[in-house]
Design a protein around this motif. Structure first.
Motif, short mmCIF file in Angstrom:
data_model
loop_
_atom_site.label_atom_id
_atom_site.label_comp_id
_atom_site.label_asym_id
_atom_site.label_seq_id
_atom_site.Cartn_x
_atom_site.Cartn_y
_atom_site.Cartn_z
N LEU A 10 34.33 39.43 38.20
CA LEU A 10 34.62 40.85 38.02
C LEU A 10 36.12 41.10 38.10
CD1 LEU A 10 31.73 42.39 40.15
CD2 LEU A 10 31.91 42.36 37.66
N VAL A 11 36.77 40.53 39.08
CA VAL A 11 38.21 40.73 39.25
C VAL A 11 38.96 39.90 38.21
CG1 VAL A 11 40.18 40.30 40.79
CG2 VAL A 11 38.07 41.28 41.70
N THR A 12 39.87 40.52 37.46
CA THR A 12 40.66 39.79 36.47
C THR A 12 42.13 39.68 36.87
OG1 THR A 12 41.12 41.82 35.23
CG2 THR A 12 39.17 40.57 34.59
N GLU A 13 42.45 40.26 38.03
CA GLU A 13 43.83 40.23 38.49
C GLU A 13 43.85 40.26 40.02
OE1 GLU A 13 47.47 42.45 36.61
OE2 GLU A 13 46.60 43.74 38.14
N PHE A 14 44.70 39.46 40.60
CA PHE A 14 44.88 39.44 42.05
C PHE A 14 46.26 39.98 42.39
CE2 PHE A 14 41.79 35.94 41.45
CZ PHE A 14 40.80 36.36 42.32
N ILE A 15 46.36 40.54 43.59
CA ILE A 15 47.66 40.99 44.13
C ILE A 15 48.07 40.00 45.22
CG2 ILE A 15 48.96 42.84 45.24
CD1 ILE A 15 47.89 43.57 42.46
N LEU A 16 49.24 39.40 45.04
CA LEU A 16 49.75 38.49 46.07
C LEU A 16 50.50 39.30 47.12
CD1 LEU A 16 51.10 35.67 43.72
CD2 LEU A 16 49.09 35.52 45.19
N GLN A 17 49.98 39.29 48.34
CA GLN A 17 50.61 40.06 49.42
C GLN A 17 52.02 39.60 49.70
OE1 GLN A 17 49.71 39.40 53.67
NE2 GLN A 17 48.77 41.43 53.65
N ASN A 169 32.00 34.64 42.39
CA ASN A 169 32.21 36.02 41.95
C ASN A 169 33.29 36.66 42.81
OD1 ASN A 169 30.08 35.73 40.15
ND2 ASN A 169 28.57 36.52 41.62
N PHE A 170 34.21 37.39 42.18
CA PHE A 170 35.22 38.17 42.90
C PHE A 170 35.05 39.63 42.49
CE2 PHE A 170 36.93 33.89 42.69
CZ PHE A 170 37.36 33.67 43.99
N CYS A 171 34.50 40.41 43.42
CA CYS A 171 34.16 41.79 43.11
C CYS A 171 35.17 42.80 43.66
CB CYS A 171 32.77 42.14 43.68
SG CYS A 171 31.56 40.83 43.48
N GLY A 172 36.16 42.32 44.40
CA GLY A 172 37.12 43.21 45.06
C GLY A 172 36.79 43.30 46.53
N PRO A 173 37.79 43.49 47.42
CA PRO A 173 39.22 43.69 47.13
C PRO A 173 39.86 42.46 46.50
CG PRO A 173 38.90 43.27 49.47
CD PRO A 173 37.52 43.41 48.88
N ASN A 174 41.06 42.66 45.97
CA ASN A 174 41.71 41.57 45.23
C ASN A 174 43.09 41.21 45.76
OD1 ASN A 174 42.97 43.92 44.41
ND2 ASN A 174 43.29 43.20 42.31
N VAL A 175 43.34 41.52 47.06
CA VAL A 175 44.65 41.21 47.66
C VAL A 175 44.58 39.87 48.37
CG1 VAL A 175 46.42 41.94 49.29
CG2 VAL A 175 45.20 43.66 47.95
N ILE A 176 45.36 38.91 47.89
CA ILE A 176 45.44 37.59 48.50
C ILE A 176 46.50 37.62 49.60
CG2 ILE A 176 46.02 35.15 48.12
CD1 ILE A 176 45.05 35.52 45.22
N CYS A 181 48.37 31.51 45.27
CA CYS A 181 46.92 31.39 45.27
C CYS A 181 46.52 30.13 46.01
CB CYS A 181 46.40 31.34 43.84
SG CYS A 181 46.57 32.90 42.96
N GLU A 182 45.71 30.30 47.02
CA GLU A 182 45.31 29.19 47.87
C GLU A 182 43.82 29.31 48.19
OE1 GLU A 182 47.34 27.05 51.69
OE2 GLU A 182 46.77 29.13 51.90
N VAL A 183 43.17 28.19 48.46
CA VAL A 183 41.72 28.17 48.62
C VAL A 183 41.21 29.08 49.74
CG1 VAL A 183 39.71 26.73 49.18
CG2 VAL A 183 41.42 25.91 47.55
N PRO A 184 41.67 28.96 51.01
CA PRO A 184 41.08 29.78 52.09
C PRO A 184 41.12 31.30 51.84
CG PRO A 184 42.36 27.99 53.03
CD PRO A 184 42.65 27.99 51.56
N PRO A 185 42.28 31.90 51.49
CA PRO A 185 42.26 33.35 51.27
C PRO A 185 41.43 33.77 50.06
CG PRO A 185 44.42 32.45 50.67
CD PRO A 185 43.66 31.37 51.36
N LEU A 186 41.33 32.90 49.05
CA LEU A 186 40.49 33.21 47.89
C LEU A 186 39.01 33.21 48.27
CD1 LEU A 186 42.25 31.25 45.00
CD2 LEU A 186 41.78 33.71 45.03
N LEU A 187 38.62 32.26 49.12
CA LEU A 187 37.22 32.20 49.55
C LEU A 187 36.84 33.45 50.34
CD1 LEU A 187 36.69 28.48 50.68
CD2 LEU A 187 36.12 29.55 48.50
N LEU A 188 37.80 33.97 51.11
CA LEU A 188 37.54 35.18 51.91
C LEU A 188 37.34 36.41 51.02
CD1 LEU A 188 40.11 34.66 54.83
CD2 LEU A 188 37.62 34.36 54.92
N LEU A 189 37.85 36.36 49.78
CA LEU A 189 37.72 37.49 48.85
C LEU A 189 36.44 37.42 48.02
CD1 LEU A 189 41.35 37.82 47.39
CD2 LEU A 189 40.28 39.22 49.16
N SER A 190 35.77 36.27 48.03
CA SER A 190 34.60 36.10 47.18
C SER A 190 33.42 36.91 47.70
CB SER A 190 34.21 34.62 47.13
OG SER A 190 33.00 34.46 46.42
#
Length: 312
Positions: A10-17, A169-176, A181-190
């Motif tokens: 669902l998410v097509t764009e991430f925000i890098l904190q 699936n990434f449905c939001g939120p989309n802030v890394i 882009c790294e595995v642990p914070p991406l997994l927390l967004l899934s």
């Protein structure tokens, strides 16, 4: 910002904190990161050129150093352009595809470095503990197979981890909560199950972080034992000087890895991870060329020869 892709993503764009929680330090960080990135690129490219154009450096140790410098360039270049952009823009966004590509190249380069450091430790073990058989044991054909094995194995392992990430699936939120882009914070967004991903991370941690580290420690245990048995002080000094640079790099790299990554995803700490990220994506690629050149007369001589040739 979101749409349905193959009924999965669902998410097509991430925000890098990034470092947005400390905007007052952005210009300082930008200057530091740009300087370190420039030194890292220059230093590693010079090492590659010095080894390539100097036949005297066409030995196993420098062949592996050539590969390490290449990995350093890939590692830092997959991160720094986007990180620098994030420090000068109000909001740093990265597309889903670019995020997955960054994740792949970073993980490939970083895991390859860990495995290559073990191979380099074995090379020093063969040189110091079995000097009479070194030329036959570490032939260039065998070294080429070892280096190819490192690149291919890590590319395959990274493809598995990236593939497992693509199925989520990434449905939001989309802030890394990181500056890349790294595995642990991406997994927390899934918003789908990450059980298989977590199992694979534990296996990767066990192999790259623990087994690799133990093999390196064992190699250096034999090396130190052999050095202590040498009769002359000059022999001990010469033997230690050939592996001291590598030992410094190993300690520096594994400090960053153990500090942030040998832990479950559930205990992920953004602060710790950002600090470790700075250590192994910026500081380590910058310091590696300096450590190997400042402590190595052969590399310094090759660089002087390279500069004198370019002036002529």
């Amino acid at each position: 910002l979101s749409r349905l892709i193959f009924n999965k993503t669902l998410v097509t764009e991430f925000i890098l904190q990034g470092f947005s929680e400390h905007p007052e330090y952005h210009m300082l960080l930008f200057s530091c990161f740009l300087s370190l990135y420039s030194v890292a690129l220059t230093g590693n490219i010079l090492i590659i050129l010095a080894i390539t154009f100097n036949p005297g450096l066409h030995t196993p140790m420098y062949f592996f150093l050539f590969n390490l410098a290449t990995m350093d360039i890939i590692c830092t270049s997959s991160i720094m352009p986007k990180a620098l952009e994030g420090l000068v823009s109000e909001e740093s966004s990265i597309s889903y595809g670019a995020c997955m590509a960054q994740l792949y190249f970073l993980t490939w380069a970083a895991s390859s470095e860990l495995l290559l450091l073990t191979v380099m430790a074995y090379d020093r073990y063969a040189a110091i503990c079995h000097p009479l058989h070194y030329s036959t044991t570490m032939s260039m054909a065998f070294c080429s197979k070892l280096a190819t094995g490192v690149w291919v194995l890590c590319a395959f392992n990274t493809a598995i981890h990236t593939g497992l990430m693509l199925r989520l699936n990434f449905c939001g939120p989309n802030v890394i909560t990181h500056f890349f882009c790294e595995v642990p914070p991406l997994l927390l967004l899934s918003c789908s199950s990450t059980y298989v991903n977590s199992i694979m991370i534990v296996l990767a941690d066990a192999f790259y972080g623990i087994l690799n580290f133990l093999m390196t420690i064992v190699s250096y245990g034999f090396i130190i034992s052999s050095i202590l048995k040498m009769r002359t002080a000059e022999g001990k000094k010469k033997a230690f000087s050939t592996c001291s640079s590598h030992l410094i790099v190993v300690c520096m790299y594994y400090t960053a890895v153990f500090y942030a990554y040998i832990s479950p995803v559930s205990s992920y700490s953004p602060g710790k991870s950002k600090l470790a990220g700075v250590l192994y994506t910026i500081l380590s690629p910058t310091l590696n060329p300096l450590i190997y050149t400042l402590r190595n007369k052969e590399v310094k001589a090759a660089l002087r020869k390279l500069f004198s040739f370019s002036r002529n």
